[in-house]
Design a protein around this motif. Structure first.
Motif, PDB file in Angstrom:
ATOM      1  N   ARG A  60       5.664   5.611   8.120  1.00 37.71           N
ATOM      2  CA  ARG A  60       4.550   3.705   8.716  1.00 37.71           C
ATOM      3  C   ARG A  60       3.727   3.350   7.043  1.00 37.71           C
ATOM      4  NH1 ARG A  60       5.826   7.778  12.524  1.00 37.71           N
ATOM      5  NH2 ARG A  60       5.380   6.597  15.060  1.00 37.71           N
ATOM      6  N   SER A  61       3.749   4.081   6.143  1.00 34.27           N
ATOM      7  CA  SER A  61       2.991   3.526   5.108  1.00 34.27           C
ATOM      8  C   SER A  61       3.836   4.041   3.825  1.00 34.27           C
ATOM      9  CB  SER A  61       1.556   4.785   5.188  1.00 34.27           C
ATOM     10  OG  SER A  61       2.134   6.024   4.686  1.00 34.27           O
ATOM     11  N   SER A  62       3.191   3.353   2.797  1.00 38.67           N
ATOM     12  CA  SER A  62       3.183   3.148   1.400  1.00 38.67           C
ATOM     13  C   SER A  62       3.626   4.702   1.268  1.00 38.67           C
ATOM     14  CB  SER A  62       3.311   2.453   0.041  1.00 38.67           C
ATOM     15  OG  SER A  62       1.406   2.458   0.524  1.00 38.67           O
TER      16      SER A  62
ATOM     17  N   VAL B   5      -1.522   6.343   8.848  1.00 41.60           N
ATOM     18  CA  VAL B   5      -2.661   6.789   8.181  1.00 41.60           C
ATOM     19  C   VAL B   5      -3.092   8.182   8.935  1.00 41.60           C
ATOM     20  CG1 VAL B   5      -5.571   6.574   7.039  1.00 41.60           C
ATOM     21  CG2 VAL B   5      -3.589   4.892   7.224  1.00 41.60           C
TER      22      VAL B   5
ATOM     23  N   GLU C  23      -6.724  -0.463   6.631  1.00 43.24           N
ATOM     24  CA  GLU C  23      -5.578  -0.052   7.462  1.00 43.24           C
ATOM     25  C   GLU C  23      -6.384   1.522   8.200  1.00 43.24           C
ATOM     26  OE1 GLU C  23      -1.805   0.906   5.191  1.00 43.24           O
ATOM     27  OE2 GLU C  23      -3.545   0.617   3.915  1.00 43.24           O
TER      28      GLU C  23
ATOM     29  N   SER D 245      -3.711   1.335  11.677  1.00 41.37           N
ATOM     30  CA  SER D 245      -2.306   2.294  11.200  1.00 41.37           C
ATOM     31  C   SER D 245      -2.571   2.994  10.960  1.00 41.37           C
ATOM     32  CB  SER D 245      -2.351   1.836   9.273  1.00 41.37           C
ATOM     33  OG  SER D 245      -1.073   2.467   9.511  1.00 41.37           O
TER      34      SER D 245
ATOM     35  N   VAL E 204      -7.943   3.114   0.437  1.00 44.40           N
ATOM     36  CA  VAL E 204      -6.890   2.911   2.176  1.00 44.40           C
ATOM     37  C   VAL E 204      -7.250   1.743   2.549  1.00 44.40           C
ATOM     38  CG1 VAL E 204      -6.190   3.965   3.982  1.00 44.40           C
ATOM     39  CG2 VAL E 204      -6.536   5.861   2.256  1.00 44.40           C
TER      40      VAL E 204
ATOM     41  N   VAL F  79      -0.453   5.707  -0.162  1.00 42.79           N
ATOM     42  CA  VAL F  79      -1.181   5.265   0.506  1.00 42.79           C
ATOM     43  C   VAL F  79      -1.081   6.623   0.962  1.00 42.79           C
ATOM     44  CG1 VAL F  79      -1.821   5.292   3.016  1.00 42.79           C
ATOM     45  CG2 VAL F  79      -1.582   3.194   1.105  1.00 42.79           C
TER      46      VAL F  79
END
Length: 306
Positions: free
Chosen positions: A98-100, A157, A150, A154, A146, A103
């Motif tokens: 769900r993130s890069s 995270v 986010e 997110s 971050v 991150v």
């Protein structure tokens, strides 16, 4: 003689810590590659299954399976497997999907904060001023890199931020209840038991119907093998060999904050990700934290060399 032995142990501990950091630098990028082709639970189960195979082969080769059957340590080995492999891998791969990768790397840097507090509360290691300042710099770097938006929006995270807590809780079990147990046994039990837990969870919750197409599986397989055998099993073995020779907070502080500096190159090479200026500034604060921790001259040993 004893001083020379202690100095040699510390050098070995630093070497294992650096190897662990180099290994960990590739974890977020490879996790992003694998979770892009299959569900996080399947990736966690398949990766842990590969690690379990490596564990079985090495334990069989060394004839150390009997360790897993000892009543005094059996439940502790199951506990660290549930925390550090089953729970942590599921949280990490779900968060990474769900993130890069950048991150994901940055979120994992909260681990020294957990280590500092838990080592104080459970092990009685009162934090030095240097380590408190280092932790403050690390937390500021994470928050800056971050970003508040986010953090609020997110879910990935928060899953990633929770992952290191599972690792640290498992480390405390090792340090308090598995003194004298070889690092190889601890690592192998963690992945063998944890891999079984995750495979059973995948079979019960998802099953074969959720498998990606055969072409995707073929492309995914080499990455899963690397992720399980090298980034997972070998990296964890290096970690336990490090904390057998360095105190928990110091080993964590060397390994965890160093990873993002190396992971930037790995993320760019594998995914083409480039940090934003704000992320670079956050990484700069992390580098300050590294310098503060490494310059701390307090060296307390908390577990016997395996």
């Amino acid at each position: 003689m004893r001083a020379a032995s202690a100095e040699r142990d510390e050098r070995l501990g630093l070497l294992f810590a650096m190897l662990c950091a180099l290994n960990g630098a590739f974890v977020p990028a490879v996790a992003k590659l694998t979770t892009g082709r299959a569900t996080p639970l399947f990736v966690a189960a398949a990766t842990s299954a590969v690690s379990a195979v490596a564990a079985v082969l090495l334990l069989a080769w060394r004839g150390e399976f009997a360790w897993l059957m000892r009543p005094r340590i059996g439940w502790r080995l199951l506990s660290i497997a549930a925390l550090a492999t089953a729970a942590a891998n599921l949280l990490f791969f779900a968060g990474a999907s769900r993130s890069s990768a950048i991150v994901a790397t940055l979120c994992l840097q909260i681990e020294p904060a957990y280590a500092l507090v838990l080592a104080w509360l459970v092990l009685g290691h009162r934090p030095t001023r240097r380590r408190v300042l280092a932790t403050a710099a690390l937390l500021a770097g994470i928050g800056l890199a971050v970003g508040a938006t986010e953090l609020e929006t997110s879910g990935g995270v928060w899953l990633l931020l929770a992952t290191p807590l599972c690792w640290q809780l498992s480390h405390l079990i090792v340090l308090r209840g598995l003194v004298g147990v070889p690092a190889l046994v601890v690592t192998s039990a963690r992945y063998l038991h944890g891999g079984i837990m995750l495979v059973l969870a995948w079979a019960a919750l998802e099953g074969a119907a959720t498998l990606p197409p055969l072409t995707e599986l073929r492309a995914l397989a080499p990455w899963v093998v690397v992720q399980g055998a090298v980034l997972g099993y070998a990296g964890t073995l290096a970690w336990y060999l490090a904390i057998a020779r360095l105190d928990l907070a110091r080993a964590t502080a060397i390994v965890v904050p160093t990873i993002p500096l190396l992971a930037i190159g790995a993320s760019f090479a594998l995914l083409g990700e480039v940090p934003t200026p704000r992320q670079w500034l956050g990484l700069g604060l992390t580098a300050i934290g590294i310098a503060v921790f490494v310059s701390d001259d307090s060296r307390r040993r908390v577990i016997a060399t395996p």
